[in-house]
Scaffold this motif. Sequence first.
Motif, PDB file in Angstrom:
ATOM      1  N   ARG A  33     -33.247  31.116  -1.542  1.00  0.00           N
ATOM      2  CA  ARG A  33     -31.858  30.669  -1.669  1.00  0.00           C
ATOM      3  C   ARG A  33     -31.527  29.397  -0.906  1.00  0.00           C
ATOM      4  O   ARG A  33     -30.429  28.879  -1.046  1.00  0.00           O
ATOM      5  CB  ARG A  33     -30.924  31.771  -1.191  1.00  0.00           C
ATOM      6  CG  ARG A  33     -31.017  33.025  -2.000  1.00  0.00           C
ATOM      7  CD  ARG A  33     -29.986  34.047  -1.517  1.00  0.00           C
ATOM      8  NE  ARG A  33     -30.258  35.308  -2.157  1.00  0.00           N
ATOM      9  CZ  ARG A  33     -30.359  36.456  -1.527  1.00  0.00           C
ATOM     10  NH1 ARG A  33     -30.179  36.508  -0.215  1.00  0.00           N
ATOM     11  NH2 ARG A  33     -30.614  37.555  -2.188  1.00  0.00           N
ATOM     12  N   SER A  34     -32.418  28.926  -0.045  1.00  0.00           N
ATOM     13  CA  SER A  34     -32.127  27.720   0.733  1.00  0.00           C
ATOM     14  C   SER A  34     -33.416  26.985   1.050  1.00  0.00           C
ATOM     15  O   SER A  34     -34.502  27.523   0.879  1.00  0.00           O
ATOM     16  CB  SER A  34     -31.403  28.095   2.030  1.00  0.00           C
ATOM     17  OG  SER A  34     -32.265  28.839   2.874  1.00  0.00           O
ATOM     18  N   THR A  45     -36.684  34.952  -1.101  1.00  0.00           N
ATOM     19  CA  THR A  45     -36.251  36.087  -1.913  1.00  0.00           C
ATOM     20  C   THR A  45     -36.605  35.816  -3.369  1.00  0.00           C
ATOM     21  O   THR A  45     -36.888  34.687  -3.752  1.00  0.00           O
ATOM     22  CB  THR A  45     -34.736  36.358  -1.779  1.00  0.00           C
ATOM     23  OG1 THR A  45     -34.433  37.595  -2.436  1.00  0.00           O
ATOM     24  CG2 THR A  45     -33.904  35.246  -2.402  1.00  0.00           C
ATOM     25  N   PHE A  48     -31.217  37.061  -6.727  1.00  0.00           N
ATOM     26  CA  PHE A  48     -30.134  36.097  -6.574  1.00  0.00           C
ATOM     27  C   PHE A  48     -28.838  36.646  -7.152  1.00  0.00           C
ATOM     28  O   PHE A  48     -28.855  37.509  -8.025  1.00  0.00           O
ATOM     29  CB  PHE A  48     -30.484  34.793  -7.308  1.00  0.00           C
ATOM     30  CG  PHE A  48     -31.735  34.150  -6.787  1.00  0.00           C
ATOM     31  CD1 PHE A  48     -31.679  33.188  -5.802  1.00  0.00           C
ATOM     32  CD2 PHE A  48     -32.982  34.516  -7.280  1.00  0.00           C
ATOM     33  CE1 PHE A  48     -32.823  32.597  -5.305  1.00  0.00           C
ATOM     34  CE2 PHE A  48     -34.144  33.932  -6.797  1.00  0.00           C
ATOM     35  CZ  PHE A  48     -34.062  32.973  -5.800  1.00  0.00           C
ATOM     36  N   ARG A  49     -27.716  36.096  -6.671  1.00  0.00           N
ATOM     37  CA  ARG A  49     -26.409  36.355  -7.275  1.00  0.00           C
ATOM     38  C   ARG A  49     -26.167  35.253  -8.308  1.00  0.00           C
ATOM     39  O   ARG A  49     -26.777  34.176  -8.239  1.00  0.00           O
ATOM     40  CB  ARG A  49     -25.324  36.331  -6.208  1.00  0.00           C
ATOM     41  CG  ARG A  49     -25.386  37.498  -5.236  1.00  0.00           C
ATOM     42  CD  ARG A  49     -24.134  37.576  -4.340  1.00  0.00           C
ATOM     43  NE  ARG A  49     -23.672  36.283  -3.866  1.00  0.00           N
ATOM     44  CZ  ARG A  49     -23.984  35.739  -2.683  1.00  0.00           C
ATOM     45  NH1 ARG A  49     -24.760  36.382  -1.840  1.00  0.00           N
ATOM     46  NH2 ARG A  49     -23.486  34.556  -2.338  1.00  0.00           N
ATOM     47  N   GLN A  52     -25.646  31.571  -6.994  1.00  0.00           N
ATOM     48  CA  GLN A  52     -26.592  30.974  -6.063  1.00  0.00           C
ATOM     49  C   GLN A  52     -27.574  30.033  -6.769  1.00  0.00           C
ATOM     50  O   GLN A  52     -27.942  30.244  -7.922  1.00  0.00           O
ATOM     51  CB  GLN A  52     -27.387  32.056  -5.329  1.00  0.00           C
ATOM     52  CG  GLN A  52     -26.515  32.859  -4.385  1.00  0.00           C
ATOM     53  CD  GLN A  52     -27.290  33.957  -3.704  1.00  0.00           C
ATOM     54  OE1 GLN A  52     -28.074  34.660  -4.326  1.00  0.00           O
ATOM     55  NE2 GLN A  52     -27.037  34.129  -2.410  1.00  0.00           N
ATOM     56  N   THR A  53     -27.996  29.018  -6.031  1.00  0.00           N
ATOM     57  CA  THR A  53     -29.046  28.126  -6.503  1.00  0.00           C
ATOM     58  C   THR A  53     -30.387  28.805  -6.289  1.00  0.00           C
ATOM     59  O   THR A  53     -30.623  29.409  -5.244  1.00  0.00           O
ATOM     60  CB  THR A  53     -29.002  26.795  -5.726  1.00  0.00           C
ATOM     61  OG1 THR A  53     -27.729  26.176  -5.959  1.00  0.00           O
ATOM     62  CG2 THR A  53     -30.108  25.851  -6.162  1.00  0.00           C
ATOM     63  N   MET A  54     -31.267  28.702  -7.282  1.00  0.00           N
ATOM     64  CA  MET A  54     -32.625  29.241  -7.158  1.00  0.00           C
ATOM     65  C   MET A  54     -33.558  28.087  -6.789  1.00  0.00           C
ATOM     66  O   MET A  54     -33.632  27.102  -7.515  1.00  0.00           O
ATOM     67  CB  MET A  54     -33.072  29.887  -8.469  1.00  0.00           C
ATOM     68  CG  MET A  54     -32.347  31.168  -8.798  1.00  0.00           C
ATOM     69  SD  MET A  54     -33.068  31.969 -10.257  1.00  0.00           S
ATOM     70  CE  MET A  54     -31.782  31.636 -11.460  1.00  0.00           C
ATOM     71  N   TYR A  55     -34.241  28.226  -5.656  1.00  0.00           N
ATOM     72  CA  TYR A  55     -35.176  27.207  -5.182  1.00  0.00           C
ATOM     73  C   TYR A  55     -36.609  27.700  -5.295  1.00  0.00           C
ATOM     74  O   TYR A  55     -36.874  28.882  -5.113  1.00  0.00           O
ATOM     75  CB  TYR A  55     -34.921  26.873  -3.710  1.00  0.00           C
ATOM     76  CG  TYR A  55     -33.630  26.163  -3.449  1.00  0.00           C
ATOM     77  CD1 TYR A  55     -33.531  24.778  -3.590  1.00  0.00           C
ATOM     78  CD2 TYR A  55     -32.498  26.870  -3.052  1.00  0.00           C
ATOM     79  CE1 TYR A  55     -32.340  24.118  -3.339  1.00  0.00           C
ATOM     80  CE2 TYR A  55     -31.304  26.215  -2.795  1.00  0.00           C
ATOM     81  CZ  TYR A  55     -31.233  24.842  -2.938  1.00  0.00           C
ATOM     82  OH  TYR A  55     -30.052  24.191  -2.692  1.00  0.00           O
ATOM     83  N   HIS A  97     -35.376  23.126  -8.077  1.00  0.00           N
ATOM     84  CA  HIS A  97     -34.284  24.100  -8.065  1.00  0.00           C
ATOM     85  C   HIS A  97     -33.558  24.085  -9.403  1.00  0.00           C
ATOM     86  O   HIS A  97     -33.706  23.166 -10.198  1.00  0.00           O
ATOM     87  CB  HIS A  97     -33.309  23.842  -6.917  1.00  0.00           C
ATOM     88  CG  HIS A  97     -32.541  22.566  -7.049  1.00  0.00           C
ATOM     89  ND1 HIS A  97     -33.038  21.353  -6.629  1.00  0.00           N
ATOM     90  CD2 HIS A  97     -31.324  22.315  -7.572  1.00  0.00           C
ATOM     91  CE1 HIS A  97     -32.155  20.411  -6.876  1.00  0.00           C
ATOM     92  NE2 HIS A  97     -31.106  20.965  -7.461  1.00  0.00           N
ATOM     93  N   THR A  99     -29.558  25.292 -10.941  1.00  0.00           N
ATOM     94  CA  THR A  99     -28.198  25.764 -10.672  1.00  0.00           C
ATOM     95  C   THR A  99     -27.475  25.950 -11.997  1.00  0.00           C
ATOM     96  O   THR A  99     -27.883  25.411 -13.022  1.00  0.00           O
ATOM     97  CB  THR A  99     -27.404  24.762  -9.809  1.00  0.00           C
ATOM     98  OG1 THR A  99     -27.333  23.520 -10.515  1.00  0.00           O
ATOM     99  CG2 THR A  99     -28.040  24.550  -8.463  1.00  0.00           C
TER     100      THR A  99
END
Length: 131
Positions: A33-34, A45, A48-49, A52-55, A97, A99
Amino acid sequence: MVREKLLIAAALLLAVGCGPSGPLKVKTIQTGRSLNSDNSVGLLTQRFRPDQTMYVAVLTDGPGKGTLTAKWTYAGRAVSEDTRKVSYRDSAATEFHITNSSGFPPGEYSVEILLDGKSVETRNLKVEKEK
Protein backbone atom coordinates in the motif's frame (compact mmCIF):
# COMPACT_ATOMS: atom_id res chain seq x y z
CA MET A 1 55.40 5.81 -11.22
CA VAL A 2 53.65 8.44 -13.35
CA ARG A 3 52.78 5.79 -15.92
CA GLU A 4 51.19 3.57 -13.23
CA LYS A 5 49.08 6.47 -11.96
CA LEU A 6 47.92 7.23 -15.51
CA LEU A 7 47.00 3.58 -16.08
CA ILE A 8 45.03 3.47 -12.80
CA ALA A 9 43.24 6.73 -13.67
CA ALA A 10 42.39 5.43 -17.14
CA ALA A 11 41.06 2.16 -15.68
CA LEU A 12 38.86 4.05 -13.21
CA LEU A 13 37.44 6.28 -15.93
CA LEU A 14 36.70 3.26 -18.07
CA ALA A 15 34.97 1.46 -15.20
CA VAL A 16 32.84 4.47 -14.30
CA GLY A 17 31.93 5.27 -17.90
CA CYS A 18 30.96 1.76 -18.94
CA GLY A 19 27.94 1.37 -16.68
CA PRO A 20 25.99 -1.87 -16.35
CA SER A 21 26.31 -4.08 -19.38
CA GLY A 22 24.90 -7.40 -18.23
CA PRO A 23 21.30 -8.52 -17.97
CA LEU A 24 19.12 -7.43 -15.07
CA LYS A 25 18.47 -10.08 -12.39
CA VAL A 26 15.14 -9.98 -10.52
CA LYS A 27 15.55 -10.93 -6.86
CA THR A 28 11.95 -10.63 -5.63
CA ILE A 29 8.62 -8.88 -6.12
CA GLN A 30 6.88 -6.90 -3.36
CA THR A 31 3.25 -5.74 -3.28
CA GLY A 32 1.67 -3.31 -0.88
CA ARG A 33 0.00 0.00 0.00
CA SER A 34 2.95 2.40 0.25
CA LEU A 35 6.50 3.02 -0.92
CA ASN A 36 9.75 3.72 0.86
CA SER A 37 12.10 6.43 -0.41
CA ASP A 38 14.14 3.78 -2.28
CA ASN A 39 11.00 2.59 -4.18
CA SER A 40 10.70 -0.66 -2.20
CA VAL A 41 7.26 -1.37 -0.74
CA GLY A 42 6.72 0.06 2.74
CA LEU A 43 3.58 -1.73 3.88
CA LEU A 44 3.57 -5.24 2.42
CA THR A 45 0.17 -6.78 1.66
CA GLN A 46 -1.86 -8.46 -1.05
CA ARG A 47 -5.21 -7.15 0.25
CA PHE A 48 -6.52 -3.70 -0.54
CA ARG A 49 -9.56 -1.46 -0.04
CA PRO A 50 -11.22 0.01 -3.14
CA ASP A 51 -9.74 3.48 -2.50
CA GLN A 52 -6.12 2.36 -2.04
CA THR A 53 -3.29 2.48 -4.56
CA MET A 54 -1.77 -0.91 -5.36
CA TYR A 55 2.04 -0.82 -5.53
CA VAL A 56 4.51 -3.38 -6.77
CA ALA A 57 8.28 -3.11 -6.43
CA VAL A 58 10.62 -5.23 -8.52
CA LEU A 59 13.82 -5.71 -6.54
CA THR A 60 16.86 -6.42 -8.70
CA ASP A 61 20.20 -7.79 -7.63
CA GLY A 62 23.45 -6.14 -8.67
CA PRO A 63 24.20 -4.15 -11.82
CA GLY A 64 22.36 -4.72 -15.06
CA LYS A 65 19.93 -3.35 -17.58
CA GLY A 66 16.68 -4.50 -19.10
CA THR A 67 13.02 -3.77 -19.71
CA LEU A 68 10.54 -4.38 -16.88
CA THR A 69 6.80 -4.58 -17.50
CA ALA A 70 3.90 -4.78 -15.04
CA LYS A 71 0.62 -6.19 -16.42
CA TRP A 72 -2.38 -5.70 -14.14
CA THR A 73 -5.54 -7.80 -14.55
CA TYR A 74 -8.97 -7.87 -12.92
CA ALA A 75 -11.26 -10.88 -13.27
CA GLY A 76 -8.98 -12.22 -16.00
CA ARG A 77 -9.10 -9.03 -18.11
CA ALA A 78 -6.15 -6.69 -18.69
CA VAL A 79 -6.71 -3.32 -17.00
CA SER A 80 -3.28 -1.65 -17.17
CA GLU A 81 0.25 -2.17 -18.45
CA ASP A 82 3.38 -0.15 -17.75
CA THR A 83 6.90 -0.68 -19.14
CA ARG A 84 10.20 0.79 -17.97
CA LYS A 85 13.67 0.50 -19.49
CA VAL A 86 16.11 0.49 -16.58
CA SER A 87 19.85 0.44 -16.10
CA TYR A 88 21.31 0.09 -12.60
CA ARG A 89 24.86 0.07 -11.26
CA ASP A 90 23.81 -1.76 -8.08
CA SER A 91 20.81 -3.47 -6.49
CA ALA A 92 17.67 -1.38 -6.94
CA ALA A 93 13.87 -1.28 -6.74
CA THR A 94 11.64 -0.36 -9.67
CA GLU A 95 8.15 0.80 -8.72
CA PHE A 96 4.87 0.31 -10.56
CA HIS A 97 1.39 1.20 -9.30
CA ILE A 98 -2.24 1.35 -10.27
CA THR A 99 -4.97 3.64 -8.97
CA ASN A 100 -8.66 4.12 -9.66
CA SER A 101 -10.10 7.53 -8.74
CA SER A 102 -13.60 6.07 -8.49
CA GLY A 103 -12.41 3.06 -6.48
CA PHE A 104 -11.49 -0.45 -7.52
CA PRO A 105 -14.34 -2.96 -7.82
CA PRO A 106 -13.98 -5.66 -5.16
CA GLY A 107 -12.56 -8.90 -6.47
CA GLU A 108 -9.47 -10.76 -7.60
CA TYR A 109 -6.61 -8.87 -9.27
CA SER A 110 -3.13 -9.91 -10.34
CA VAL A 111 0.07 -8.26 -11.45
CA GLU A 112 2.48 -10.09 -13.74
CA ILE A 113 6.07 -8.89 -13.95
CA LEU A 114 8.01 -9.43 -17.16
CA LEU A 115 11.73 -8.92 -17.75
CA ASP A 116 12.66 -8.35 -21.38
CA GLY A 117 9.29 -9.78 -22.43
CA LYS A 118 9.56 -12.98 -20.37
CA SER A 119 7.31 -13.62 -17.38
CA VAL A 120 9.19 -13.54 -14.06
CA GLU A 121 6.41 -13.81 -11.51
CA THR A 122 2.69 -13.20 -10.97
CA ARG A 123 1.19 -12.02 -7.69
CA ASN A 124 -2.48 -12.38 -6.83
CA LEU A 125 -4.12 -9.41 -5.11
CA LYS A 126 -7.56 -8.91 -3.62
CA VAL A 127 -9.71 -5.82 -3.26
CA GLU A 128 -12.23 -6.15 -0.44
CA LYS A 129 -15.24 -4.00 0.39
CA GLU A 130 -14.74 -1.60 3.25
CA LYS A 131 -16.24 -2.92 6.47
